[in-house]
Design a protein around this motif. Sequence first.
Motif, PDB file in Angstrom:
ATOM      1  N   ALA A   1      36.260  44.756  43.217  1.00  0.00           N
ATOM      2  CA  ALA A   1      36.719  44.273  44.519  1.00  0.00           C
ATOM      3  C   ALA A   1      35.630  44.492  45.565  1.00  0.00           C
ATOM      4  O   ALA A   1      35.385  43.635  46.420  1.00  0.00           O
ATOM      5  CB  ALA A   1      38.010  44.977  44.921  1.00  0.00           C
TER       6      ALA A   1
ATOM      7  N   GLU B   1      40.059  40.350  44.111  1.00  0.00           N
ATOM      8  CA  GLU B   1      40.685  40.687  45.383  1.00  0.00           C
ATOM      9  C   GLU B   1      42.105  41.154  45.124  1.00  0.00           C
ATOM     10  O   GLU B   1      42.799  40.627  44.244  1.00  0.00           O
ATOM     11  CB  GLU B   1      40.668  39.498  46.337  1.00  0.00           C
ATOM     12  CG  GLU B   1      41.336  38.242  45.808  1.00  0.00           C
ATOM     13  CD  GLU B   1      41.164  37.055  46.742  1.00  0.00           C
ATOM     14  OE1 GLU B   1      40.257  37.097  47.584  1.00  0.00           O
ATOM     15  OE2 GLU B   1      41.939  36.089  46.611  1.00  0.00           O
ATOM     16  N   ALA B   2      42.518  42.175  45.837  1.00  0.00           N
ATOM     17  CA  ALA B   2      43.842  42.762  45.655  1.00  0.00           C
ATOM     18  C   ALA B   2      44.659  42.581  46.920  1.00  0.00           C
ATOM     19  O   ALA B   2      44.165  42.823  48.032  1.00  0.00           O
ATOM     20  CB  ALA B   2      43.726  44.241  45.313  1.00  0.00           C
ATOM     21  N   LYS B   3      45.894  42.162  46.746  1.00  0.00           N
ATOM     22  CA  LYS B   3      46.822  42.054  47.858  1.00  0.00           C
ATOM     23  C   LYS B   3      47.871  43.136  47.687  1.00  0.00           C
ATOM     24  O   LYS B   3      48.565  43.159  46.665  1.00  0.00           O
ATOM     25  CB  LYS B   3      47.466  40.670  47.882  1.00  0.00           C
ATOM     26  CG  LYS B   3      46.479  39.549  48.172  1.00  0.00           C
ATOM     27  CD  LYS B   3      47.180  38.226  48.379  1.00  0.00           C
ATOM     28  CE  LYS B   3      46.190  37.146  48.767  1.00  0.00           C
ATOM     29  NZ  LYS B   3      46.861  35.840  49.017  1.00  0.00           N
ATOM     30  N   PRO B   4      47.981  44.064  48.639  1.00  0.00           N
ATOM     31  CA  PRO B   4      48.938  45.168  48.517  1.00  0.00           C
ATOM     32  C   PRO B   4      50.358  44.661  48.260  1.00  0.00           C
ATOM     33  O   PRO B   4      50.804  43.677  48.844  1.00  0.00           O
ATOM     34  CB  PRO B   4      48.844  45.868  49.883  1.00  0.00           C
ATOM     35  CG  PRO B   4      47.467  45.525  50.368  1.00  0.00           C
ATOM     36  CD  PRO B   4      47.203  44.123  49.873  1.00  0.00           C
ATOM     37  N   GLN B   5      51.040  45.339  47.344  1.00  0.00           N
ATOM     38  CA  GLN B   5      52.407  44.999  46.982  1.00  0.00           C
ATOM     39  C   GLN B   5      52.528  43.586  46.406  1.00  0.00           C
ATOM     40  O   GLN B   5      53.620  43.022  46.378  1.00  0.00           O
ATOM     41  CB  GLN B   5      53.336  45.138  48.193  1.00  0.00           C
ATOM     42  CG  GLN B   5      53.213  46.446  48.954  1.00  0.00           C
ATOM     43  CD  GLN B   5      53.449  47.665  48.069  1.00  0.00           C
ATOM     44  OE1 GLN B   5      54.342  47.662  47.213  1.00  0.00           O
ATOM     45  NE2 GLN B   5      52.645  48.711  48.263  1.00  0.00           N
ATOM     46  N   SER B   6      51.414  43.033  45.982  1.00  0.00           N
ATOM     47  CA  SER B   6      51.474  41.676  45.443  1.00  0.00           C
ATOM     48  C   SER B   6      50.753  41.595  44.105  1.00  0.00           C
ATOM     49  O   SER B   6      51.340  41.904  43.081  1.00  0.00           O
ATOM     50  CB  SER B   6      50.867  40.682  46.440  1.00  0.00           C
ATOM     51  OG  SER B   6      50.916  39.369  45.928  1.00  0.00           O
ATOM     52  N   HIS B   7      49.488  41.250  44.107  1.00  0.00           N
ATOM     53  CA  HIS B   7      48.771  41.091  42.856  1.00  0.00           C
ATOM     54  C   HIS B   7      47.270  41.253  43.068  1.00  0.00           C
ATOM     55  O   HIS B   7      46.780  41.241  44.187  1.00  0.00           O
ATOM     56  CB  HIS B   7      49.053  39.717  42.252  1.00  0.00           C
ATOM     57  CG  HIS B   7      48.597  38.584  43.132  1.00  0.00           C
ATOM     58  ND1 HIS B   7      49.451  37.908  43.965  1.00  0.00           N
ATOM     59  CD2 HIS B   7      47.370  38.022  43.334  1.00  0.00           C
ATOM     60  CE1 HIS B   7      48.783  36.979  44.625  1.00  0.00           C
ATOM     61  NE2 HIS B   7      47.510  37.033  44.262  1.00  0.00           N
ATOM     62  N   THR B   8      46.578  41.384  41.941  1.00  0.00           N
ATOM     63  CA  THR B   8      45.121  41.363  41.924  1.00  0.00           C
ATOM     64  C   THR B   8      44.707  40.090  41.207  1.00  0.00           C
ATOM     65  O   THR B   8      45.297  39.726  40.191  1.00  0.00           O
ATOM     66  CB  THR B   8      44.563  42.591  41.179  1.00  0.00           C
ATOM     67  OG1 THR B   8      44.967  43.776  41.857  1.00  0.00           O
ATOM     68  CG2 THR B   8      43.047  42.542  41.126  1.00  0.00           C
ATOM     69  N   ARG B   9      43.721  39.415  41.737  1.00  0.00           N
ATOM     70  CA  ARG B   9      43.278  38.177  41.089  1.00  0.00           C
ATOM     71  C   ARG B   9      41.763  38.053  41.164  1.00  0.00           C
ATOM     72  O   ARG B   9      41.108  38.714  41.982  1.00  0.00           O
ATOM     73  CB  ARG B   9      43.921  36.962  41.748  1.00  0.00           C
ATOM     74  CG  ARG B   9      43.464  36.710  43.180  1.00  0.00           C
ATOM     75  CD  ARG B   9      43.978  35.372  43.692  1.00  0.00           C
ATOM     76  NE  ARG B   9      43.489  35.094  45.049  1.00  0.00           N
ATOM     77  CZ  ARG B   9      43.586  33.912  45.643  1.00  0.00           C
ATOM     78  NH1 ARG B   9      44.150  32.898  45.013  1.00  0.00           N
ATOM     79  NH2 ARG B   9      43.118  33.746  46.870  1.00  0.00           N
TER      80      ARG B   9
ATOM     81  N   THR C   1      38.536  36.486  42.361  1.00  0.00           N
ATOM     82  CA  THR C   1      38.226  35.810  43.617  1.00  0.00           C
ATOM     83  C   THR C   1      37.899  34.335  43.356  1.00  0.00           C
ATOM     84  O   THR C   1      37.112  34.022  42.463  1.00  0.00           O
ATOM     85  CB  THR C   1      37.023  36.475  44.295  1.00  0.00           C
ATOM     86  OG1 THR C   1      37.283  37.866  44.453  1.00  0.00           O
ATOM     87  CG2 THR C   1      36.751  35.860  45.648  1.00  0.00           C
TER      88      THR C   1
END
Length: 215
Positions: free
Chosen positions: A53, A59-67, A69
């Motif tokens: 990251a 990229e990581a979205k809190p409380q969501s997912h990592t994907r 970029t």
Amino acid sequence: MTRVLLRDQAADRIRTAIVVGDLAPGAVIKDVELAGSLGLSVAPVRAALSRLADEGLVEAKPQSHTRVTPLVLRQVRDAAVVVRAMHELAVREAVPLVTADDVAVMRAANQRFAAAVDRGDAGGALAADDELHDVLLDRCGNGAVRATIDRFTPAIRRLERQRFAAAHGRESVGLHDRLIAACAAGDVDAASATTTEIWTALLSELEETPDAQSV
């Protein structure tokens, strides 16, 4: 130490998967599943994803997912400009120190590069390209320059693989020959100018890529 080595191993393997496209731009990453596929525990994989990251590959979205970029042309172009500047600096520091053995290694790498281009082998061509330029990075010995190049090059390589073109590769063979000749002659200005030309040509090629987002 074991944890550090596992984190490094995970980062190397995930980075490679992203660069070669096995983990595609925008792909959602589930750390538990990824750890299982790598044969590692979750902890080093999470540590590796955190590092990637920082490198801009995930990229990581809190409380969501990592994907992974997405490929964004502007970001790749910005990275390429930085990497070009670092290679120019490395060449200026390295050329006065280049040996005959260094020149021989660079020539052999360019021969492998040309052969890979002729057979349409993007991975082989990029690996040989790295080997050629690594000679100058090693001879330069500037750790900050190397770290910066290592930090930003994977993002560029992702797009290069998608946009690999034999015509551009054949042009690079000639530019490499000029760079090697300048190094062999100890001509710092010519080597630096050729390095600039190599990376400027790459920037022009990347900007023609239809697969990357423009913003």
